[in-house]
Scaffold this motif. Structure first.
Motif, mmCIF file in Angstrom:
data_model
loop_
_atom_site.group_PDB
_atom_site.id
_atom_site.type_symbol
_atom_site.label_atom_id
_atom_site.label_comp_id
_atom_site.label_asym_id
_atom_site.label_seq_id
_atom_site.Cartn_x
_atom_site.Cartn_y
_atom_site.Cartn_z
ATOM 1 N N ALA A 63 25.819 35.315 7.780
ATOM 2 C CA ALA A 63 25.168 34.441 6.801
ATOM 3 C C ALA A 63 24.657 35.255 5.624
ATOM 4 N N TYR A 64 24.484 34.567 4.513
ATOM 5 C CA TYR A 64 23.948 35.194 3.299
ATOM 6 C C TYR A 64 22.529 34.673 3.079
ATOM 7 N N GLU A 65 21.567 35.601 2.976
ATOM 8 C CA GLU A 65 20.166 35.221 2.748
ATOM 9 C C GLU A 65 19.933 35.098 1.244
ATOM 10 N N TYR A 66 19.906 33.861 0.738
ATOM 11 C CA TYR A 66 19.753 33.654 -0.702
ATOM 12 C C TYR A 66 18.301 33.632 -1.143
ATOM 13 N N THR A 67 17.391 33.392 -0.213
ATOM 14 C CA THR A 67 15.960 33.546 -0.459
ATOM 15 C C THR A 67 15.316 33.817 0.891
ATOM 16 N N LYS A 68 14.049 34.156 0.918
ATOM 17 C CA LYS A 68 13.398 34.570 2.158
ATOM 18 C C LYS A 68 13.556 33.511 3.255
#
Length: 283
Positions: A63-68
């Motif tokens: 997965a890609y963490e786009y914000t916290k």
């Protein structure tokens, strides 16, 4: 030499089938971490902190963490589709430039290229053309699921691919703290520094340099082996399935006993013993 990748290099209408091989290797001495008490290698486990248990590879997604703590999950189909789309493309040389126009900070890793079946003549053609013009090719290629910028050049009669960083991967030098601006230097000090540089200037000979720390570390390891200063890890017995099953059943029984509510004691009827005794005595 192990083949890492097979494909083609194209420039204009020329296609060259090639194989790629790692040109460098890491010779660092790898040290293991042992438990001091029993000399057993330490295990590194993938643990979920919420579920408080170890998880297997089949339970893990990317997965890609786009914000916290906010993620976009990408499944295998997403990644495979993108990978195939890029892998099908040949290594295409986009431009030709001079090597000195690229600062060394951009260079990442080197790979040798050898001609694949039927590619010998086209390989030799590209090699000669690069040598005669003094140019290198700027290309794009797919390595380990990443689209990579690269340069194609000749090194000792072999075509080499040098992967290079994209501009946004090189940090801005303006962010480096405490770098002095133009500072006045005395002529005497500057002349002395230049003289020292002249005295130490020589022709580059890579064979002259070696990793002194690695050599000393390997010597120390051999010395300790010679003195029998070695450790042997203890082997952990692997229980069979029956033992595992019996242990699990016994644990379940013990837990059930522990969690089982205690039966309530039946209430006993209180008798007026004293009154009965007195009545009997009077009669």
């Amino acid at each position: 030499m192990h083949t890492m990748w097979k494909g083609t290099i194209s420039f204009g209408l020329v296609n060259i089938p090639v194989k790629m091989h790692a040109a460098t290797q890491n010779n660092d001495v790898k040290l293991r971490q042992l438990h001091k008490e029993c000399q057993t290698p330490i295990k590194y486990e993938k643990v979920c902190p919420v579920c408080d248990r170890e998880v297997g590879n089949d339970e893990i997604v990317k997965a890609y963490e786009y914000t916290k703590n906010k993620f976009v999950v990408l499944d295998d189909e997403d990644l495979e589709a993108l990978k195939k789309e890029q892998t099908d493309k040949a290594v295409e040389i986009i431009d030709f430039v001079k090597l000195e126009e690229i600062d060394p900070i951009y260079f990442e890793r080197s790979y040798y290229l050898s001609p694949n079946e039927g590619g010998t003549k086209a390989y030799a053609l590209l090699r000669t053309a690069l040598k005669d013009t003094g140019k290198i090719g700027v290309a794009k290629m797919m390595i380990r699921s990443k689209e990579q910028m690269a340069v194609i050049r000749v090194y000792q009669n072999t075509i080499v691919v040098e992967t290079i960083h994209y501009p946004d991967e090189v940090r801005d030098v303006k962010d480096v703290p405490n770098v002095p601006q133009e500072v006045e230097t005395g002529k005497k000090e500057l002349d002395t520094a230049k003289m020292l540089i002249d005295q130490l200037t020589t022709t580059f000979d890579p064979e002259k340099y070696q990793d002194e720390y690695r050599i000393a570390l390997l010597d120390r390891i051999e010395e300790k082996k010679g003195k029998d200063e070695v450790a042997t890890a203890k082997t952990t017995p692997t229980p069979d399935n029956v033992t595992d099953l019996m242990a699990a059943l016994q644990a379940s029984i013990d837990k059930a006993k522990k969690d089982k509510p205690k039966p309530k004691q039946p209430k006993t009827r209180k008798t007026k013993t004293k009154a009965k005794t007195k009545k009997t005595a009077e009669g």
